[in-house]
Design an enzyme around this catalytic site. Structure first.
Site, mmCIF file in Angstrom:
data_model
loop_
_atom_site.group_PDB
_atom_site.id
_atom_site.type_symbol
_atom_site.label_atom_id
_atom_site.label_comp_id
_atom_site.label_asym_id
_atom_site.label_seq_id
_atom_site.Cartn_x
_atom_site.Cartn_y
_atom_site.Cartn_z
ATOM 1 N N GLY A 197 0.917 -1.030 0.070
ATOM 2 C CA GLY A 197 -0.023 -0.079 -0.267
ATOM 3 C C GLY A 197 0.762 1.383 0.143
ATOM 4 O O GLY A 197 2.240 1.292 -0.153
ATOM 5 N N ILE A 245 1.516 3.784 2.410
ATOM 6 C CA ILE A 245 2.182 4.023 3.717
ATOM 7 C C ILE A 245 3.164 2.867 3.647
ATOM 8 O O ILE A 245 4.266 3.047 3.866
ATOM 9 C CB ILE A 245 1.468 4.021 4.872
ATOM 10 C CG1 ILE A 245 0.590 5.585 4.865
ATOM 11 C CG2 ILE A 245 2.280 4.212 6.044
ATOM 12 C CD1 ILE A 245 -0.295 5.681 6.099
ATOM 13 N N LEU A 294 -0.591 -3.036 8.817
ATOM 14 C CA LEU A 294 -1.055 -1.869 8.422
ATOM 15 C C LEU A 294 -2.232 -2.454 7.217
ATOM 16 O O LEU A 294 -3.229 -1.831 6.946
ATOM 17 C CB LEU A 294 -0.020 -1.202 7.163
ATOM 18 C CG LEU A 294 1.262 -0.498 7.672
ATOM 19 C CD1 LEU A 294 2.172 -0.068 6.941
ATOM 20 C CD2 LEU A 294 0.720 0.691 8.793
ATOM 21 N N ALA A 331 -1.761 -0.137 13.176
ATOM 22 C CA ALA A 331 -1.995 1.169 12.693
ATOM 23 C C ALA A 331 -3.606 1.351 12.721
ATOM 24 O O ALA A 331 -4.370 0.499 12.488
ATOM 25 C CB ALA A 331 -1.894 0.856 10.975
ATOM 26 N N TYR A 356 -15.982 2.154 9.890
ATOM 27 C CA TYR A 356 -14.537 2.299 9.743
ATOM 28 C C TYR A 356 -13.920 2.779 11.101
ATOM 29 O O TYR A 356 -13.096 1.950 11.505
ATOM 30 C CB TYR A 356 -14.042 3.145 8.660
ATOM 31 C CG TYR A 356 -12.568 3.315 8.587
ATOM 32 C CD1 TYR A 356 -11.462 2.123 8.429
ATOM 33 C CD2 TYR A 356 -11.924 4.574 8.592
ATOM 34 C CE1 TYR A 356 -10.381 2.497 7.965
ATOM 35 C CE2 TYR A 356 -10.683 4.773 8.344
ATOM 36 C CZ TYR A 356 -9.875 3.428 8.125
ATOM 37 O OH TYR A 356 -8.367 3.589 8.066
#
Ligand code: UDP
Length: 325
Positions: free
Chosen positions: A10, A12, A76, A117, A149
């Site tokens: 991804g 990050i 992550l 994360a 979320y």
């Protein structure tokens, strides 16, 4: 040190993997390529100390094998991006909670350190300025998908602390605020790549709502630096940290800065929320991190200027041919 990076393909994750390799660590990336892409990692494939597996962070046997083999994990892998979350709420909840549970379960067997994360979304609709880690969370109703979320990520944090207290797993939770930089894609609604793309193409820059909502944008390199310092810190274990810039701008100001840096003729237009997102969408009016704890524990706070961040995104998208006919 060998580090497992879930979600390493991804935005990050790929920057973090790169930095780990640069400083001499070994990296194993696990990614299902749902929102990540091998394009982000292509330059690392074949490098000494780098390896990757295409697979899901929900796959218990694979995750257990990789967590065991590494010294620590940066977790992550998650469903991210407001648009994706609204469009696929079931997937969001199941992926976010399931994957964190799988990683923590594996880490508890071997007592390996895990950096989990999380996100500034967990502060919800709070209008406090700034958000401090021990503030109350102020989420919206369960009938509004956006909050799924935040809730899934808050549960990830609770799960991490539960594993820490009950089973002694060394965990660190990080709440990422708006993070921006090269390789971020606008497909899932992120504002900076969207605005920069629109400016480069001469299309209208679409500011949602009245543009008075504020955010703070941090450079991905600063996010990576802060995260690695937290991963390395014994003092950080069992705690949660805001990670982000604390320079606040309205989205209208952001549009103006992007237009100016890109030397673009695009007009800036206001788009009502009902048109931009599904009905019932609630935006957050403000979001500023208190980074005092991050600075106290790591000696670091994100400082890259917004202008520099936008210039880096402009350069990245120009290099990819955006805006050239
Ligand atoms: N936004 C906007 N135009 C866009 C995309 C987003 O005005 O093309 C707004 C969005 O409504 C929000 C802010 O920019 O107020 C940041 O949006 P993003 O999805 O990047 O992050 P988040 O909402 O998670 O902070």
């Amino acid at each position: 040190m060998k580090v497992l990076v879930t979600g390493g393909a991804g935005f990050i994750g790929s920057h973090l993997s790169e930095r780990l390799l640069d400083r001499g660590d070994e990296v194993m990336v696990l990614d299902d390529l749902s929102t990540g892409s091998m394009d982000n990692l292509q330059h690392l494939v074949g490098e000494d100390g780098f390896d990757h597996r295409i697979g899901s962070a929900l796959d218990e046997s694979l995750v257990t094998e990789l967590v065991d083999d590494a010294d620590c994990t940066v977790h992550l892998a998650a469903a991210v991006g407001v648009r994706l979350i609204i469009e696929r709420p079931t997937h969001t909840i199941e992926t976010n909670v399931g994957a964190t549970d799988t990683v923590l379960k594996a880490a508890s067997k071997s007592q390996k350190r895990v950096l989990v994360a999380s996100t500034s979304e967990v502060y919800g609709k709070s209008t406090a300025v700034p958000f401090t880690e021990d503030d109350d969370l102020n989420l919206g109703p369960t009938t509004c998908s956006r909050w799924a979320y935040a809730c899934s990520k808050a549960l990830d944090e609770w799960l991490a602390f539960a594993y820490h207290r009950e089973k002694g797993v060394p965990v660190v939770c990080v709440r990422f605020f708006n993070t921006v930089g090269p390789r971020q894609i606008g497909r899932y609604g992120m504002v900076v790549p969207n605005f920069v793309t629109q400016a480069l193409r001469g299309q209208p820059i679409t500011v949602y709502g009245d543009g008075e909502q504020t955010r703070c944008f941090g450079h991905v390199q600063d996010t990576v630096e802060a995260s690695l310092r937290l991963l390395d810190s014994d003092e950080a274990v069992g705690d949660v940290f805001n990670v982000g810039s604390d320079r606040e701008v309205t989205i209208m100001q952001l549009a103006e800065i992007v237009k100016e840096r890109a030397k673009s003729d695009s007009e800036i237009v206001l788009v009502p929320y009902e048109q931009a997102y599904a009905e019932g969408f609630e935006d957050m009016p403000t979001r500023v991190p208190d980074v005092t704890k991050l600075e106290r524990v790591t000696g670091f706070r994100p400082r890259t200027s917004l202008e520099q961040i936008i210039d880096d995104v402009l350069a990245d998208l120009r290099a990819k041919g955006v805006g050239t006919p």
